[in-house]
Write a protein that holds these residues in place. Structure first.
Motif, PDB file in Angstrom:
ATOM      1  N   ASN A 304       1.039  -1.145  -0.003  1.00  0.00           N
ATOM      2  CA  ASN A 304       0.079   0.128   0.030  1.00  0.00           C
ATOM      3  C   ASN A 304       0.750   1.278  -0.032  1.00  0.00           C
ATOM      4  OD1 ASN A 304      -2.317  -1.606   0.250  1.00  0.00           O
ATOM      5  ND2 ASN A 304      -2.311  -1.569   2.434  1.00  0.00           N
ATOM      6  N   VAL A 305       1.816   1.309   0.819  1.00  0.00           N
ATOM      7  CA  VAL A 305       2.694   2.227   1.071  1.00  0.00           C
ATOM      8  C   VAL A 305       3.277   2.696  -0.400  1.00  0.00           C
ATOM      9  CG1 VAL A 305       4.970   3.437   1.956  1.00  0.00           C
ATOM     10  CG2 VAL A 305       3.181   2.228   3.415  1.00  0.00           C
ATOM     11  N   ARG A 306       4.018   1.769  -1.082  1.00  0.00           N
ATOM     12  CA  ARG A 306       4.602   2.034  -2.302  1.00  0.00           C
ATOM     13  C   ARG A 306       3.639   2.465  -3.390  1.00  0.00           C
ATOM     14  NH1 ARG A 306       9.430  -0.314  -3.413  1.00  0.00           N
ATOM     15  NH2 ARG A 306       8.832  -0.789  -5.563  1.00  0.00           N
ATOM     16  N   TYR A 307       2.728   1.770  -3.488  1.00  0.00           N
ATOM     17  CA  TYR A 307       1.342   2.130  -4.405  1.00  0.00           C
ATOM     18  C   TYR A 307       1.138   3.436  -4.363  1.00  0.00           C
ATOM     19  CZ  TYR A 307      -2.832   1.082  -7.329  1.00  0.00           C
ATOM     20  OH  TYR A 307      -3.662   0.872  -8.274  1.00  0.00           O
ATOM     21  N   PHE A 308       0.510   3.980  -3.301  1.00  0.00           N
ATOM     22  CA  PHE A 308      -0.099   5.188  -2.969  1.00  0.00           C
ATOM     23  C   PHE A 308       0.941   6.187  -3.096  1.00  0.00           C
ATOM     24  CE2 PHE A 308      -3.565   2.427  -1.424  1.00  0.00           C
ATOM     25  CZ  PHE A 308      -4.484   3.068  -2.165  1.00  0.00           C
ATOM     26  N   HIS A 309       2.284   5.961  -2.682  1.00  0.00           N
ATOM     27  CA  HIS A 309       3.205   6.830  -2.748  1.00  0.00           C
ATOM     28  C   HIS A 309       3.366   7.337  -4.204  1.00  0.00           C
ATOM     29  CE1 HIS A 309       6.890   9.293  -1.620  1.00  0.00           C
ATOM     30  NE2 HIS A 309       7.337   8.722  -2.473  1.00  0.00           N
ATOM     31  N   GLY A 310       3.437   6.206  -5.024  1.00  0.00           N
ATOM     32  CA  GLY A 310       3.612   6.716  -6.332  1.00  0.00           C
ATOM     33  C   GLY A 310       2.248   7.480  -6.915  1.00  0.00           C
TER      34      GLY A 310
END
Length: 592
Positions: A304-310
């Protein structure tokens, strides 16, 4: 390119060449602002490739999208003719966009040497204005939509319930609301949505892409590429061979959505979890993006962190995005989940025991009255204001209520969908957060300006702060007071109504609204609410001062004076109390 633009259609080849010589090309990334409402204008823009959203904000900072301009369209044309004009709207790229820009200064020099160009452009502008007026007058409603809405259901990983939700929405909308729905299975590798829809067909999204590359088809030819499930439900299946999915390009999806929107009420896109051009183009054209995530495992949180950070770096409007937490249980804590994400978390999806996807049967077929489908209804009610037949307005307050409502959140009677949470955060748009402590300090600063009569400065500060805190009832109340002091009563009423919509117990907003609208019952309700608070905290100077302000508005100067004096007894240095007391004494002629 310019010879295909309506504005320049009257120019000959030499004149077009002269205009092309002063033009330049600028590139804007998706989400990047071209100009803001109120900026001084200096250029005309023509879209070479991409799309631009044109929107305005009213005095209460409500955003309204006027149009989406596309390839070959132009905007900002008044900059060429009125150097003192300001932008009447905000322009923002909704996908990567190339703009042909014609600067005003160079254009003015060109017109001085070739004035006939000016007359031809004015003629084209006049024709465009007449056509716009005709379109406006022929419309039965300014709110009428001619195109369907696009909902993209997405997830950082497969297995989060994305297809389960997308297929449920499609069946729900057609079965209960009789909406005309197109379901697009964009999971080209696995095609699980195609399976759940009960389809095994040689027709697929690949054939549709090929058909559209030759130009816009007739309605009859277009519908030959769909698989019809019911009278109102149509499907664009994934290919049977996943390798064929490589033939579906991002531009193909744009063409599909633009071509199909006029024929449907809703387009549901069941997306793939991989972030690539097709997915981003779907996001660009979506009316709303519904993300499904899970928070019950460490690896899920990392994804989730990687996805939404992008996604944050792509600058998508946050009001077009929402998150549902998947597979939650009785102990689901909505407020705790909200702290994990920048984007709005609207609730949780209940875990369905022993559920496995079945051929031709979505969750809607299996449990049409279950909690999962109820959440889908809640999403449609809260996001698109759809009303479902036979629903209880009051609703239960068991497990489903806890999925969608903060346990500390107050309910309202102001037409808020019962199955969806009212946002209680203070963050609006893509601005950074303003903490409650910081907001309290800023409100005192604004209030000081109001007290000293610096209304223009106070209004500017309030409107600026509303860009960050669009759900602050107190801010709208103060804005209403400023408008009231400026004798701008219609906008004051609108501001007070918004404050009450956010907080139905904002007694000052209720009282001022009652006074402005000569509604005695409304005013008395405000006094009753304030009296109830004073019974609990009788020594609080702010409450005493507020009661004095309401009594003063009603013309009860003696009791207002008493309240202001009592407030000053509690706090001798209370500046607003001193000023209000001076005002009421002046009104009654008790001192010079």
């Amino acid at each position: 390119m310019l010879d295909k633009i309506e504005l320049f259609s009257g120019l000959n080849s030499k004149e077009l060449k002269d205009v092309e010589n002063i033009a330049k090309v600028l590139t804007f990334a998706r989400g990047e602002t071209v100009f803001n409402q109120g900026d001084y204008s200096s250029e005309l823009y023509i879209i070479e490739t991409g799309q631009v959203e044109i929107s305005v904000k009213d005095i209460l900072q409500n955003k309204r999208v006027l149009s989406i301009v596309k390839n070959g369209d132009f905007f900002g044309e008044m900059a060429l003719f009125d150097k003192n004009s300001t932008r009447s709207a905000t322009a923002k790229a909704v996908m990567n966009t190339n703009l042909i820009v014609i600067p005003r200064q160079e254009f003015e020099r060109l017109l001085q040497s070739r004035p006939q160009i000016s007359f031809k452009l004015l003629s084209a502008l006049s024709r465009r204005l007449r056509e716009a007026n005709l379109r406006s007058s022929s419309s039965t409603s300014l709110e009428k939509r001619t195109d369907g809405r696009v909902i993209v259901v997405a997830a950082p990983q497969n297995g989060y319930g994305k297809t389960t939700m997308a297929t449920t929405l499609a069946h729900l909308l057609t079965a209960e609301l009789e909406k005309r729905v197109l379901y697009i299975d964009l999971d080209l590798c696995f095609g699980e949505g195609t399976f759940v829809m009960g389809i095994y067909s040689p027709r697929s999204i690949v054939n549709l892409c090929q058909g559209l590359r030759g130009g816009p088809p007739s309605r009859e030819d277009l519908f030959k590429h769909f698989v019809r499930i019911t009278d109102n439900l149509f499907v664009v299946p994934a290919p049977t061979n996943f390798l064929d999915g490589e033939n579906v390009k991002g531009a193909d999806l744009v063409s599909i959505i633009k071509t199909c929107k006029p024929h449907f009420d809703y387009i549901i896109i069941d997306s793939d979890s991989s972030v690539e051009e097709r997915l981003l183009n779907a996001f660009d054209l979506a009316d709303h993006i519904l993300f499904l995530v899970q928070t019950n495992e460490v690896l899920s949180l990392k994804s989730n962190v990687r996805y939404f950070h992008g996604l944050e770096k792509l600058n998508y409007p946050e009001d077009r995005m929402s998150i549902l937490i998947g597979k939650v249980g009785e102990k689901f804590d909505l407020e705790k989940s909200r702290k994990l994400f920048k984007f709005k978390v609207i609730g949780g999806l209940p875990f369905i025991p022993n559920y496995t996807p079945q051929y031709g049967r979505s969750v809607y077929h299996l449990e049409p009255t279950g909690n999962f489908v109820a959440v889908a209804r809640g999403f449609m009610k809260g996001t698109f204001r759809e009303e479902f037949p036979g629903e209880s307005e009051s609703g239960g307050r068991g497990f489903l209520y806890r999925l969608f409502f903060d346990k500390n959140q107050k309910s309202t009677e102001h037409n808020i969908p019962t199955d969806m949470p009212r946002p209680i955060d203070l963050v609006g748009g893509s601005h950074p957060s303003v903490s409650e402590e910081a907001l309290s300090v800023l409100l005192k600063y604004i209030r000081t300006n109001v007290i000293y009569g610096n209304l223009e400065e106070a209004r500017f500060q309030t409107l600026k702060l509303l860009e960050f805190c669009q759900n602050s009832s107190t801010l709208y109340q103060i804005l209403g007071e400023i408008f009231m002091l400026e004798k701008n009563f219609s906008e004051a009423i609108d501001a007070f109504k918004r404050a009450i919509e956010i907080d139905p117990e904002n007694y000052l907003a209720i009282g001022y609204l009652g006074d402005l609208s000569s509604d005695d019952a409304c005013f008395e309700r405000a006094v009753s609410l304030l009296k109830a608070k004073l019974e609990k905290t009788p020594n609080y100077p702010d409450l005493l001062n507020d009661m004095g302000k309401l009594l003063y508005k009603k013309g009860d100067y003696a009791k207002a004076e008493q309240m202001f004096r009592t407030a000053l007894e509690k706090n001798v240095g209370y500046l607003e109390g001193h000023i209000n007391l001076a005002v009421v004494l002046g009104e009654t002629g008790k001192f010079d």
